[in-house]
Write a protein that holds these residues in place. Structure first.
Motif, short mmCIF file in Angstrom:
data_model
loop_
_atom_site.label_atom_id
_atom_site.label_comp_id
_atom_site.label_asym_id
_atom_site.label_seq_id
_atom_site.Cartn_x
_atom_site.Cartn_y
_atom_site.Cartn_z
N LYS A 340 44.02 12.43 -74.53
CA LYS A 340 42.92 11.93 -74.99
C LYS A 340 41.60 12.43 -74.13
O LYS A 340 41.61 12.23 -72.74
CB LYS A 340 42.90 10.41 -75.13
N ALA A 341 40.66 12.96 -74.75
CA ALA A 341 39.55 13.43 -74.03
C ALA A 341 38.37 12.79 -73.91
O ALA A 341 37.89 11.77 -74.62
CB ALA A 341 38.96 14.85 -74.74
N PHE A 342 37.58 12.84 -72.63
CA PHE A 342 36.47 12.29 -72.24
C PHE A 342 35.54 13.20 -71.56
O PHE A 342 36.11 13.85 -70.34
CB PHE A 342 36.58 11.04 -71.63
N VAL A 343 34.50 13.55 -72.14
CA VAL A 343 33.61 14.71 -71.83
C VAL A 343 32.43 13.69 -70.75
O VAL A 343 31.62 13.17 -71.40
CB VAL A 343 32.77 15.56 -72.49
N GLN A 344 32.13 14.29 -69.55
CA GLN A 344 31.13 13.48 -68.57
C GLN A 344 30.63 14.41 -67.80
O GLN A 344 31.15 15.17 -67.04
CB GLN A 344 31.82 12.29 -67.93
N GLY A 345 29.32 14.58 -67.88
CA GLY A 345 28.63 15.94 -66.93
C GLY A 345 29.21 17.09 -67.16
O GLY A 345 29.18 17.65 -68.32
N GLU A 346 29.64 17.79 -66.16
CA GLU A 346 30.09 19.03 -66.26
C GLU A 346 31.70 18.99 -66.17
O GLU A 346 32.36 20.07 -65.87
CB GLU A 346 29.67 20.11 -65.16
N ASN A 347 32.26 17.74 -66.61
CA ASN A 347 33.72 17.79 -66.57
C ASN A 347 34.29 17.40 -67.76
O ASN A 347 33.81 16.66 -68.44
CB ASN A 347 34.09 16.90 -65.44
N LEU A 348 35.45 17.86 -68.09
CA LEU A 348 36.41 17.47 -69.05
C LEU A 348 37.20 16.75 -68.57
O LEU A 348 38.14 17.23 -67.78
CB LEU A 348 36.77 18.81 -70.11
N TRP A 349 37.40 15.46 -68.92
CA TRP A 349 38.74 14.68 -68.57
C TRP A 349 39.53 14.64 -69.67
O TRP A 349 39.31 14.19 -70.76
CB TRP A 349 38.21 13.33 -68.01
N ILE A 350 40.83 14.46 -69.15
CA ILE A 350 42.08 14.32 -69.98
C ILE A 350 43.04 13.04 -69.45
O ILE A 350 43.48 13.37 -68.59
CB ILE A 350 43.01 15.47 -70.27
N GLY A 351 42.86 12.15 -70.32
CA GLY A 351 44.06 10.99 -69.94
C GLY A 351 45.04 11.31 -70.83
O GLY A 351 45.30 11.43 -71.95
#
Length: 369
Positions: A340-351
């Protein structure tokens, strides 16, 4: 008659020219069981949030008031058992995490699982799915709890349809806020856990939900994620529970009020949950297990400039990176589960969860892609 034919031909050409979600032919090679024919993405940072003694899954990350919050479902050994609750951890830097606390406990009739994050004004809202504890196939309802400071959470309340009745189903992914203020999502409604997109124009997004038009189509669509393509169309990617082992897709041109019938794509899948979204630079992405069979031992990221043709893809992990499972359990699938994705600043996070027993975050600086 001649004028009518010109109109008909024009409509047919317009329909035929509509973009279709797909991958470049040959980009993903399912015969390659190690990497699906993709290069490994090197700019990946892995953060372990929690090592479970039993079962974990459905990992969701967000940021609120400068602090990161991660929630997931957790149980003693097996998937979706009566002891399943939603746990929460927080962090100032997304690296060092506080000891998890129980956000939503099971009760006598239901167990709890995460339904998504939502931020509205000065509040952070967590959707909580309450599922029948004795028979999960009976589905459940969606509730919510909120906080203004990240420490104190309100009592759970039911999420409401436009007619004031509780949503008789469960959310599967974070709802998406559209530029005009509408919020769109998708619910597995009872009976039968039938998937149907929903939308609300209520600013709180905890009430006013309407069922969208969603005709029957290919496969058995479940576990969707949605994104807004650069041309303004909404795109809904879905798992096909009928084991076609490709992603299903549906489109909306009217901000989520009506959708096309689900159709098969040429994107391989493992019959698992995936995630999709939009990067701040306008590119669309999806993350999933493109193995073409039930294996989830490869996790890949794909990118598109126009939201339809995914022409670039990488593996994030493969079977060589997968740790050994510490404890067996029912439906504790080996591999990289439910990204599951979360976009923050210049980063793509995947949980996601490793082997459904480790809560893991993956940080990808998207400008490097």
């Amino acid at each position: 008659m001649k004028g009518f034919l010109h109109i008909l031909i024009g409509l047919l050409l317009t329909a035929c020219s509509q973009p279709v979600v797909r991958i470049t032919e040959g980009l993903i090679q399912t015969a390659d069981t190690l990497s699906c024919g993709l290069d490994r993405l090197q700019s990946v940072q892995v953060v372990e949030v929690f090592r479970s003694p039993g079962y974990v899954n459905n990992v969701l990350l967000t940021q609120f008031r400068g602090r990161y919050y991660c929630m997931w479902q957790q149980s003693g050994q097996d998937e979706d058992t009566p002891d399943t609750g939603v746990w929460l951890a927080s962090s100032a830097d997304a690296v060092s995490w506080a000891q998890p606390t129980l956000l939503a406990a099971p009760d006598d009739n239901t167990f709890a699982s995460p339904g998504g994050w939502l931020q509205r004004g000065d509040s952070l809202i967590a959707f909580i799915n309450r599922v029948c504890a004795q028979d999960r196939s009976q589905g459940g309802n969606t509730w919510y709890t909120g906080t203004a400071d990240g420490l104190h959470w309100t009592a759970e309340k039911p999420v409401l349809m436009a007619d004031g009745t509780p949503v008789d189903g469960i959310f599967e992914q974070d709802p998406l806020l559209l530029p005009g203020g509408r919020t769109v999502g998708a619910v597995h409604f009872r009976p039968g856990n039938r998937l149907n997109p929903v939308y609300t124009d209520d600013p709180s997004a905890v009430r006013g939900w309407e069922k969208a038009g969603f005709p029957e189509g290919d496969g058995k669509p479940i576990e969707p994620s949605q994104y807004l393509a650069p041309d303004g169309r909404l795109v809904l990617l879905m798992r096909d529970q009928n084991s076609s082992f490709v992603k299903l897709v549906s489109y909306s041109k009217d901000h989520g009020e009506t959708w096309t019938a689900p159709a098969k794509t040429n994107i391989p899948d493992s019959r698992s949950k995936q995630c999709a979204g939009t990067l701040p630079d306008g590119r669309s992405f999806w993350v999933g297990n493109p193995t073409g069979n039930k294996s989830r031992r490869i996790l890949a990221l794909a990118l598109s400039q126009d939201g339809y043709l995914f022409h670039q893809a990488y593996t994030l992990f493969n079977s060589q990176n997968l740790p050994a499972q510490r404890r067996k359990g029912r439906y504790k699938t080996l591999g990289y589960n439910y990204p599951k994705a979360f976009v923050q600043g210049e980063n793509l996070w995947i949980g996601l969860s490793f082997n459904k027993e480790d809560v893991v975050l993956v940080k990808i600086p998207y400008p490097s892609l």
